[in-house]
Design an enzyme around this catalytic site. Structure first.
Site, PDB file in Angstrom:
ATOM      1  N   SER A 178       0.831  -1.199   0.000  1.00 31.70           N
ATOM      2  CA  SER A 178       0.000   0.000   0.000  1.00 31.70           C
ATOM      3  C   SER A 178       0.864   1.246   0.000  1.00 31.70           C
ATOM      4  O   SER A 178       2.015   1.222   0.461  1.00 31.70           O
ATOM      5  CB  SER A 178      -0.897   0.013   1.253  1.00 31.70           C
ATOM      6  OG  SER A 178      -1.515   1.267   1.443  1.00 31.70           O
ATOM      7  N   TYR A 191      -2.462  -1.196  10.324  1.00 28.02           N
ATOM      8  CA  TYR A 191      -2.571  -1.520   8.895  1.00 28.02           C
ATOM      9  C   TYR A 191      -1.303  -1.105   8.156  1.00 28.02           C
ATOM     10  O   TYR A 191      -0.741  -1.886   7.378  1.00 28.02           O
ATOM     11  CB  TYR A 191      -3.790  -0.805   8.311  1.00 28.02           C
ATOM     12  CG  TYR A 191      -3.963  -0.944   6.821  1.00 28.02           C
ATOM     13  CD1 TYR A 191      -4.570  -2.070   6.269  1.00 28.02           C
ATOM     14  CD2 TYR A 191      -3.524   0.060   5.960  1.00 28.02           C
ATOM     15  CE1 TYR A 191      -4.729  -2.195   4.896  1.00 28.02           C
ATOM     16  CE2 TYR A 191      -3.687  -0.055   4.588  1.00 28.02           C
ATOM     17  CZ  TYR A 191      -4.289  -1.185   4.069  1.00 28.02           C
ATOM     18  OH  TYR A 191      -4.444  -1.297   2.705  1.00 28.02           O
TER      19      TYR A 191
END
Length: 286
Positions: A178, A191
């Protein structure tokens, strides 16, 4: 996200994770943008989180390029059946497998079912993920921390461990990291930490498997319109999602899927340990 950004999406939320693509307005764009050219002809790909979002777009694009598909998903049966229909519309076979990638036994069973159904495995796409924003680090409970790492990181290890005995020279592994692995995210600490770990895992595994002729690469999407977004954020954040990128909008799954295709096929035969960045122009450190 501050109020200065323009509205990019209708206000909406969903009350459970993983989110449902069938409930999103508008629906994410998954359709491939061009005819197939057999870049994955008669290959078999296993895609986690393949029921919706980026996973659905990758599944349909891989099918258009000639691959049979096994998709792993948690329990979103309606979305999974729609993806299966879309893959079969491309003339390829699709196996749907429901379960938790954070369970090592399930990972082995998912690979075993894929091998039993298709006889081989050529491409593994580790893509399943979850995220739970918290304003303060102290608000991240031990259960949340364990759950996020178990799905986002352990699941990648477990699926890779299960798949490796079946992968031969020329096979490819593509991991979804990400933009948060590069620029951080103050309300997605756990995350972001998993996505940074996936980046290191990708680079290390690429070196480990190079001698076997197995390539390992990653894709680091920016803000992409997937079910994870309305099931994670408040309605006011959803309606401005992606507005802070240079392109001032969120990306669509079919704008990300070609990065996975490039890394899965022979077009990238001299690429390993690398990451592609479909992120709307968000500057990153590669």
């Amino acid at each position: 996200m501050s109020s200065e950004y323009t509205k990019t999406l209708p206000s909406q939320t969903q009350d459970r994770q993983p989110g449902r693509e069938a409930e999103m307005r508008p629906r994410p764009d998954y359709e491939p943008r061009y005819p197939g050219s057999d870049r994955l002809k008669d290959k078999v790909a296993l895609i986690t989180g393949g029921d919706s979002g980026i996973g659905r777009a990758v599944s349909v694009l891989f099918a258009r390029e000639g691959a049979d598909i096994a998709i792993v998903y948690l329990e979103e049966n309606e979305d999974a059946q729609e993806t299966k229909r879309l893959v079969e519309r491309e003339g390829r076979r699709c196996l749907t497998i429901a379960g938790d990638v954070g369970d090592s036994g399930f990972a082995r069973a998912a690979v075993d079912r894929t091998i039993k159904q298709f006889g081989k495995l050529d491409v593994l796409v580790n893509n399943a993920a979850e995220q739970h924003p918290q304003k303060e680090i102290g608000d991240i409970t031990p259960d949340q921390l364990d759950r996020t790492f178990r799905t986002n990181l352990y699941g990648y290890f477990y699926m890779t461990q299960a798949a490796l005995p079946h992968l031969k020279k020329g096979a490819a592994i593509v991991n979804t990291t990400s933009v948060t692995a590069y620029r951080g995210s103050p309300e997605l600490l756990d995350y972001s930490a998993t996505k940074g770990a996936i980046l290191a895992f990708t680079r290390s595994l690429a070196k480990k498997l190079a001698d076997q002729g197995i390539r390992v690469n990653g894709v680091a999407p920016g803000p992409i319109w997937t079910p994870l977004i309305p099931s994670t954020f408040t309605a006011d954040k959803v309606e401005k999602f992606g507005a802070d990128t240079p392109m001032k909008r969120p990306g669509q799954p079919n704008e990300v899927a070609p990065s996975f295709l490039f890394l899965a096929c022979e077009d990238s035969s001299y690429v390993t340990g690398s990451v592609l960045h479909p992120n709307g122009g968000d500057p990153t450190e590669s």
